[in-house]
Design a protein around this motif. Structure first.
Motif: not given
Length: 112
Positions: A37-47
């Motif tokens: 539901a979440l890709n690694i790019l989204d995770a890095v951008a958010v966290q």
């Protein structure tokens, strides 16, 4: 004597509450990543927004950066943040060099 402050009101209690929230947030991110539901790019951008702006954005070319800004509000905000805009100068120069190399851009100003 003065009544004892609740645990969350003390410095250590506040830190414990903050660390607990961080652990829950990290667990949620890992769960979303596993589900797809979440890709690694989204995770890095958010966290890790500082890492995203400082390490990932500068590696994108101008076209990719501008396309990324159109994906979501979060990416748009990252691209047009101070760090994102600071990386634009090098991207403009690289894009101009590419256009000159391919003959799509002339460095000679037009005559009047």
């Amino acid at each position: 004597p003065r009544p004892k402050a609740p645990l969350a009101a003390t410095c250590n209690g506040a830190m414990d509450a903050q660390n607990g929230a961080k652990i829950v947030y990290e667990f949620d991110t890992v769960t979303y990543l596993r589900r797809g539901a979440l890709n690694i790019l989204d995770a890095v951008a958010v966290q890790l927004p500082d890492v995203f702006i400082g390490e990932i954005l500068p590696k994108l070319d101008l076209k990719d950066t501008l396309n990324l800004a159109q994906v979501s509000k979060a990416y748009r905000d990252a691209v047009w943040s101070v760090g994102g805009v600071q990386s634009m100068g090098a991207k403009f120069d690289a894009h101009k060099a590419h256009l000159v190399k391919t003959g799509k851009f002339s460095q000679v100003p037009p005559s009047k």
